[in-house]
Design an enzyme around this catalytic site. Structure first.
Site, PDB file in Angstrom:
ATOM      1  N   GLY A  27       0.814  -1.210   0.000  1.00  0.00           N
ATOM      2  CA  GLY A  27       0.000   0.000   0.000  1.00  0.00           C
ATOM      3  C   GLY A  27       0.845   1.254   0.000  1.00  0.00           C
ATOM      4  N   THR A  29       1.056   3.668   2.204  1.00  0.00           N
ATOM      5  CA  THR A  29       1.644   4.129   3.468  1.00  0.00           C
ATOM      6  C   THR A  29       2.905   3.323   3.797  1.00  0.00           C
ATOM      7  OG1 THR A  29      -0.632   4.557   4.167  1.00  0.00           O
ATOM      8  CG2 THR A  29       1.079   4.782   5.838  1.00  0.00           C
ATOM      9  N   GLY A  79      -0.066  -1.487   6.170  1.00  0.00           N
ATOM     10  CA  GLY A  79      -1.100  -0.456   6.260  1.00  0.00           C
ATOM     11  C   GLY A  79      -2.442  -1.052   6.619  1.00  0.00           C
ATOM     12  N   LYS A  91      -8.570  -4.583   6.125  1.00  0.00           N
ATOM     13  CA  LYS A  91      -7.472  -4.532   5.172  1.00  0.00           C
ATOM     14  C   LYS A  91      -7.950  -5.116   3.843  1.00  0.00           C
ATOM     15  CE  LYS A  91      -3.317  -5.611   6.224  1.00  0.00           C
ATOM     16  NZ  LYS A  91      -2.909  -4.471   5.362  1.00  0.00           N
ATOM     17  N   GLY A  92      -7.142  -4.902   2.822  1.00  0.00           N
ATOM     18  CA  GLY A  92      -7.474  -5.493   1.529  1.00  0.00           C
ATOM     19  C   GLY A  92      -7.921  -4.502   0.486  1.00  0.00           C
ATOM     20  N   GLY A  94      -6.127  -2.883  -1.278  1.00  0.00           N
ATOM     21  CA  GLY A  94      -5.258  -3.169  -2.421  1.00  0.00           C
ATOM     22  C   GLY A  94      -5.352  -4.610  -2.884  1.00  0.00           C
ATOM     23  N   GLU A 100      -1.268 -10.799   3.069  1.00  0.00           N
ATOM     24  CA  GLU A 100      -0.980  -9.969   4.245  1.00  0.00           C
ATOM     25  C   GLU A 100      -1.322 -10.706   5.534  1.00  0.00           C
ATOM     26  OE1 GLU A 100      -1.615  -5.516   2.331  1.00  0.00           O
ATOM     27  OE2 GLU A 100      -3.342  -6.572   3.117  1.00  0.00           O
ATOM     28  N   LYS A 118      -8.010   6.881   8.705  1.00  0.00           N
ATOM     29  CA  LYS A 118      -8.356   5.456   8.784  1.00  0.00           C
ATOM     30  C   LYS A 118      -9.001   5.070  10.122  1.00  0.00           C
ATOM     31  CE  LYS A 118      -6.296   4.757   4.790  1.00  0.00           C
ATOM     32  NZ  LYS A 118      -5.156   3.885   4.600  1.00  0.00           N
TER      33      LYS A 118
HETATM   34  C1  5RP Z   1      -3.687  -3.777   0.760  1.00  0.00           C
HETATM   35  C2  5RP Z   1      -3.956  -3.256   2.117  1.00  0.00           C
HETATM   36  C3  5RP Z   1      -3.361  -1.935   2.456  1.00  0.00           C
HETATM   37  O1  5RP Z   1      -2.546  -2.087   3.562  1.00  0.00           O
HETATM   38  C4  5RP Z   1      -4.479  -0.984   2.741  1.00  0.00           C
HETATM   39  O2  5RP Z   1      -5.330  -0.923   1.608  1.00  0.00           O
HETATM   40  C5  5RP Z   1      -3.949   0.417   3.062  1.00  0.00           C
HETATM   41  O3  5RP Z   1      -3.383   0.975   1.925  1.00  0.00           O
HETATM   42  P1  5RP Z   1      -2.884   2.482   1.892  1.00  0.00           P
HETATM   43  O4  5RP Z   1      -1.731   2.585   2.841  1.00  0.00           O
HETATM   44  O5  5RP Z   1      -2.504   2.692   0.446  1.00  0.00           O
HETATM   45  O6  5RP Z   1      -4.041   3.361   2.293  1.00  0.00           O
HETATM   46  O7  5RP Z   1      -4.593  -3.851   2.952  1.00  0.00           O
HETATM   47  O8  5RP Z   1      -4.388  -4.963   0.538  1.00  0.00           O
END
Ligand code: 5RP
Length: 217
Positions: A27, A29, A79, A91-92, A94, A100, A118
């Site tokens: 992700g 972050t 993240g 989560k997820g 992405g 993960e 968040k």
């Molecule tokens: C990917 C995830 C990421 O950790 C979650 O979507 C946070 O992403 P970002 O830091 O871009 O906001 O779970 O599957």
């Protein structure tokens, strides 16, 4: 918001020490954590939670091996899309939540990096990502709706594992741990994006005002 993501990501990189086996999340972050590690070049061995994280980390000169080779992890940094007051996570976003969750479960320490947007009272508004076997996704979606989801939307893209990705939309989730168990019990759900707070050691939260704070149990 990217400044806050960068602040959280860089802050968490300080938890990585020479000699550690490190899980690298996915992700925008944790991207900043990985870049910070690439700049520092500690003596570590990593495993990655997605193909894009694997590519990023190796391009920065970090050693990345597969989970079976590394076996056990000292720390994972990742993240999240939602964090509630008990450190339960969604989560997820992405689509990487299956890998993960495997990597988080291999780790002694699981550290989350987020910007303050968040933080939620209850999980749910983001949606609950699901990775589903491409055999009967409609049947699986109906079973998820029977648990109270108002809709289940299928994403255009697949996971790194080649499976279908969906987002289930529940009303505010009163008991994430119970819902997690119910989702896991549906045949065809490969993995869902609810991570119980019991997996999480700390959450690094960066604000848009430049502050960085930590939440623990
Ligand atoms: C990917 C995830 C990421 O950790 C979650 O979507 C946070 O992403 P970002 O830091 O871009 O906001 O779970 O599957």
């Amino acid at each position: 918001m990217d400044d806050a993501k960068r602040a959280a990501g860089i802050h968490a990189a300080r938890y990585v020490e020479n000699g550690m086996r490190v899980g690298l999340g996915t992700g925008s972050t944790v991207h900043h954590t990985i870049v910070a590690l690439g700049e520092r070049q500690p003596d570590i061995t990593c495993t990655a939670t997605s193909l894009r994280t694997h590519e990023l980390a190796t391009s920065l000169g970090l050693i990345v091996v597969d989970p079976d080779t590394i076996g056990h992890l000292d720390i994972t940094i990742d993240g999240a899309d939602e964090v509630d007051g008990d450190l339960n996570l969604t989560k997820g976003g992405g689509g990487a939540h299956t890998r993960e969750k495997i990597v988080a479960a291999m780790s002694d320490r699981f550290i989350i990096v987020v910007d303050e947007s968040k933080l939620v009272d209850r999980l749910g508004p983001f949606g609950t990502p699901l990775e589903v076997l491409d055999f009967a996704p409609g049947v699986v979606a109906a079973a998820v709706q029977a648990l109270g989801a108002t809709s289940v939307a299928v994403r255009a893209e697949r996971s790194d594992n080649g499976n279908v990705l969906c987002d289930a939309h529940f009303p505010p989730i009163e008991d994430p741990v119970a819902l997690a168990a119910q989702l896991s019990a549906i045949p065809g759900v490969v993995e869902h994006g609810i991570f119980p707070g019991s997996m999480v050691e700390r959450v690094v939260v960066a604000g848009t005002d430049g502050s960085v704070t930590e939440r623990t149990h």
